[in-house]
Design a protein around this motif. Structure first.
Motif, PDB file in Angstrom:
ATOM      1  N   LYS A  17       2.545  -3.210   1.526  1.00 25.91           N
ATOM      2  CA  LYS A  17       1.748  -3.503   2.688  1.00 25.91           C
ATOM      3  C   LYS A  17       2.670  -3.598   3.938  1.00 25.91           C
ATOM      4  O   LYS A  17       2.477  -3.200   4.786  1.00 25.91           O
ATOM      5  CB  LYS A  17       0.635  -4.592   2.693  1.00 25.91           C
ATOM      6  CG  LYS A  17      -0.220  -4.345   1.492  1.00 25.91           C
ATOM      7  CD  LYS A  17      -1.320  -5.566   1.524  1.00 25.91           C
ATOM      8  CE  LYS A  17      -2.695  -5.065   0.568  1.00 25.91           C
ATOM      9  NZ  LYS A  17      -3.346  -6.294   0.178  1.00 25.91           N
ATOM     10  N   SER A  25       1.553   2.578   9.983  1.00 28.34           N
ATOM     11  CA  SER A  25       0.172   3.049   8.966  1.00 28.34           C
ATOM     12  C   SER A  25      -0.929   2.395   9.508  1.00 28.34           C
ATOM     13  O   SER A  25      -0.988   1.026   9.495  1.00 28.34           O
ATOM     14  CB  SER A  25       0.484   2.976   7.537  1.00 28.34           C
ATOM     15  OG  SER A  25      -0.717   3.461   6.958  1.00 28.34           O
ATOM     16  N   SER A  26      -2.165   2.909   9.459  1.00 29.20           N
ATOM     17  CA  SER A  26      -3.266   2.296   9.999  1.00 29.20           C
ATOM     18  C   SER A  26      -3.843   1.420   8.685  1.00 29.20           C
ATOM     19  O   SER A  26      -3.235   1.439   7.541  1.00 29.20           O
ATOM     20  CB  SER A  26      -4.330   3.310  10.252  1.00 29.20           C
ATOM     21  OG  SER A  26      -4.575   3.960   8.991  1.00 29.20           O
ATOM     22  N   ALA A  27      -4.771   0.322   8.995  1.00 30.75           N
ATOM     23  CA  ALA A  27      -5.387  -0.350   7.904  1.00 30.75           C
ATOM     24  C   ALA A  27      -5.706   0.439   6.839  1.00 30.75           C
ATOM     25  O   ALA A  27      -5.678   0.059   5.633  1.00 30.75           O
ATOM     26  CB  ALA A  27      -6.160  -1.224   8.458  1.00 30.75           C
ATOM     27  N   GLY A  28      -6.765   1.370   7.068  1.00 35.64           N
ATOM     28  CA  GLY A  28      -7.284   2.462   6.257  1.00 35.64           C
ATOM     29  C   GLY A  28      -6.314   3.085   5.539  1.00 35.64           C
ATOM     30  O   GLY A  28      -6.401   3.111   4.086  1.00 35.64           O
ATOM     31  N   GLY A  29      -5.133   3.671   6.075  1.00 33.30           N
ATOM     32  CA  GLY A  29      -4.253   4.281   5.568  1.00 33.30           C
ATOM     33  C   GLY A  29      -3.231   3.370   4.554  1.00 33.30           C
ATOM     34  O   GLY A  29      -3.106   3.671   3.243  1.00 33.30           O
ATOM     35  N   SER A  30      -3.071   2.041   4.663  1.00 31.58           N
ATOM     36  CA  SER A  30      -2.418   1.176   4.030  1.00 31.58           C
ATOM     37  C   SER A  30      -3.413   0.923   2.783  1.00 31.58           C
ATOM     38  O   SER A  30      -2.576   0.942   1.532  1.00 31.58           O
ATOM     39  CB  SER A  30      -2.275  -0.183   4.769  1.00 31.58           C
ATOM     40  OG  SER A  30      -1.528  -0.970   4.083  1.00 31.58           O
ATOM     41  N   GLY A  31      -4.433   0.734   2.725  1.00 36.32           N
ATOM     42  CA  GLY A  31      -5.498   0.614   1.588  1.00 36.32           C
ATOM     43  C   GLY A  31      -5.372   1.747   0.723  1.00 36.32           C
ATOM     44  O   GLY A  31      -5.314   1.406  -0.394  1.00 36.32           O
ATOM     45  N   VAL A  32      -5.184   2.905   1.209  1.00 37.80           N
ATOM     46  CA  VAL A  32      -5.220   4.106   0.222  1.00 37.80           C
ATOM     47  C   VAL A  32      -3.826   4.244  -0.341  1.00 37.80           C
ATOM     48  O   VAL A  32      -3.521   4.518  -1.293  1.00 37.80           O
ATOM     49  CB  VAL A  32      -5.497   5.510   1.103  1.00 37.80           C
ATOM     50  CG1 VAL A  32      -5.222   6.650   0.342  1.00 37.80           C
ATOM     51  CG2 VAL A  32      -7.213   5.401   1.578  1.00 37.80           C
ATOM     52  N   THR A  34      -1.187   1.812  -0.568  1.00 38.50           N
ATOM     53  CA  THR A  34      -0.732   0.616  -1.475  1.00 38.50           C
ATOM     54  C   THR A  34      -0.763   1.021  -3.004  1.00 38.50           C
ATOM     55  O   THR A  34       0.206   0.951  -3.681  1.00 38.50           O
ATOM     56  CB  THR A  34      -1.360  -0.626  -0.899  1.00 38.50           C
ATOM     57  OG1 THR A  34      -0.978  -0.973   0.314  1.00 38.50           O
ATOM     58  CG2 THR A  34      -0.888  -1.677  -1.898  1.00 38.50           C
TER      59      THR A  34
END
Length: 401
Positions: A17, A25-32, A34
């Motif tokens: 992260k 990276s966006s928060a959503g992109g980071s979630g995908v 990681t």
């Protein structure tokens, strides 16, 4: 030069992260992304040839890799070990496809999911115990060794008088010990077992005095149920068994110890041990032993979140085997329990450095540092002041996230 390339080490979710945030990276992109950034190699042993082939197909279908025995394709091996390589996302996808499969693959899929949970655990957590709790995940805990014995390999006779033992325990707490581990029988290689009553007479008065004076948990280092029961009744809050509830003898160890731990609802430390140093698969057999110890404990009623594991450095292992276990300590994360490392002043250090037991502080520090870097949660040491400093410095580097 218009660009700069480099290798980055991503070993956990927090680091992944961090790097994703650095590049914007966006928060959503980071979630995908990681789960795609963490890459693991997982060994599964003793699979049937059909299971190995199906597993290979499912890993490949998800973009991962899977190595099996060269003869498993033609079903000539009977049983095969499998080496799987992939990201968290790929493993999860393959595990989902294994659900409902035959050849025990559905069970394997669930084990993979559980293993990934163990590897990706974040944050801190507490283990309740008398004079506790023990907090894991924030920093490495230091266990100070208090030998009430005349023949301990490193400090025999120094603290086997009541006043000296208590003074040493107080000093270790002042120097940074989070736990005091009391032992009444030396278990160095070639040790002679002492009578149960003699062991009780050594440790019980010391524990009774300590619980009135110190505010950290006290563990009892024994594999004998009668000694353990008297120690717990005297105020000890942790049971430390060098045979991992698998001692075979006439001292009522083994499962009796597990039942006792469940009765007192205390944390347990389960160590790997064996007679002799013969192995066909060192790490596989050590982990299998500890899996059995966990099963014995939990079947007796010990709470799963009150189990700590010890690789057993110096027990049932020669120098090369001890060094190999040290180099692979991260594999103990597979079992999902906190790990204690006990290397203080041990023969492994003496043999590598060619120094007597009185000159092994630096070697002990090296083993503690590498252990912390590989994920251990507790170090068991004689030299508390020095090792507490090693721990603090290593934690500052390793636990930055």
């Amino acid at each position: 030069m218009d660009f700069n390339t480099r290798i980055v080490g991503v070993h956990d979710y927090a680091t992944a992260k961090k790097f994703l945030a650095e590049i914007g990276s966006s928060a959503g992109g980071s979630g995908v992304m990681t789960p795609k950034s963490l890459f693991y190699t997982i060994m599964a042993e003793n699979l049937s040839d059909p299971a190995a082939n199906i597993l290979k197909q499912e890993m490949l279908s998800k973009g991962g890799e899977c190595a099996i025995h060269r003869d498993a394709l033609t079903h000539k091996t009977g049983r095969s070990s499998v080496l799987m390589m992939g990201t968290v996302k790929q493993f999860r996808g393959a595990a989902l496809k294994l659900k409902g499969q035959s050849f025990k693959l559905s069970q394997l899929g669930q084990e993979i999911v559980t293993l990934l949970e163990h590897l990706s655990r974040e944050g801190s957590w507490e283990m309740s115990c008398k004079n506790g709790p023990l907090t894991f995940g924030e920093r490495t805990l230091v266990m100070g060794i208090l030998n009430i014995t005349p023949n301990s390999f490193s400090d025999g006779g120094r603290f086997n008088q009541m006043d000296l033992a208590l003074e040493h325990a107080y000093r270790m707490v002042e120097e940074g010990a989070d736990i005091i581990d009391v032992g009444g029988e030396s278990t160095h290689p070639g040790y002679q077992m002492i009578a149960t009553q003699e062991e009780i007479e050594r440790i019980v008065p010391v524990i009774e005095a300590l619980v009135k004076k110190i505010k950290v948990p006290i563990s009892i280092d024994t594999y004998k149920s009668e000694v353990a029961e008297r120690a717990l009744a005297a105020g000890a809050g942790i049971l430390n068994d060098i045979w991992g509830f698998q001692f075979q003898g006439d001292q009522q160890g083994g499962p009796k110890m597990a039942q006792l731990a469940a009765e007192y609802d205390c944390p347990v430390i389960l160590m790997h041990n064996q007679n002799g140093t013969a192995y066909e698969n060192l790490m596989g057999e050590v982990l299998l032993f500890l899996r059995k110890s966990i099963e014995i404990a939990e079947n007796a009623g010990v709470q799963p979140d009150k189990i700590i594991l010890d690789p057993g450095i110096g027990f049932g292992k020669d120098l090369d085997q001890n060094l190999e276990v040290m180099s692979r300590l991260e594999e103990f994360k597979s079992l999902g329990k906190p790990v204690l490392l006990g290397t203080s002043r041990k023969g492994m250090i003496g043999k590598v450095l060619d120094v007597p037991v009185t000159e092994r502080v630096e070697g002990t520090g090296a083993t503690c540092a590498i252990g912390i870097a590989k994920g251990v949660d507790i170090v068991r040491v004689h030299d508390v002041k020095e090792m507490a400093r090693v721990v603090k410095m290593t934690d500052a580097m390793v636990r930055r996230n």
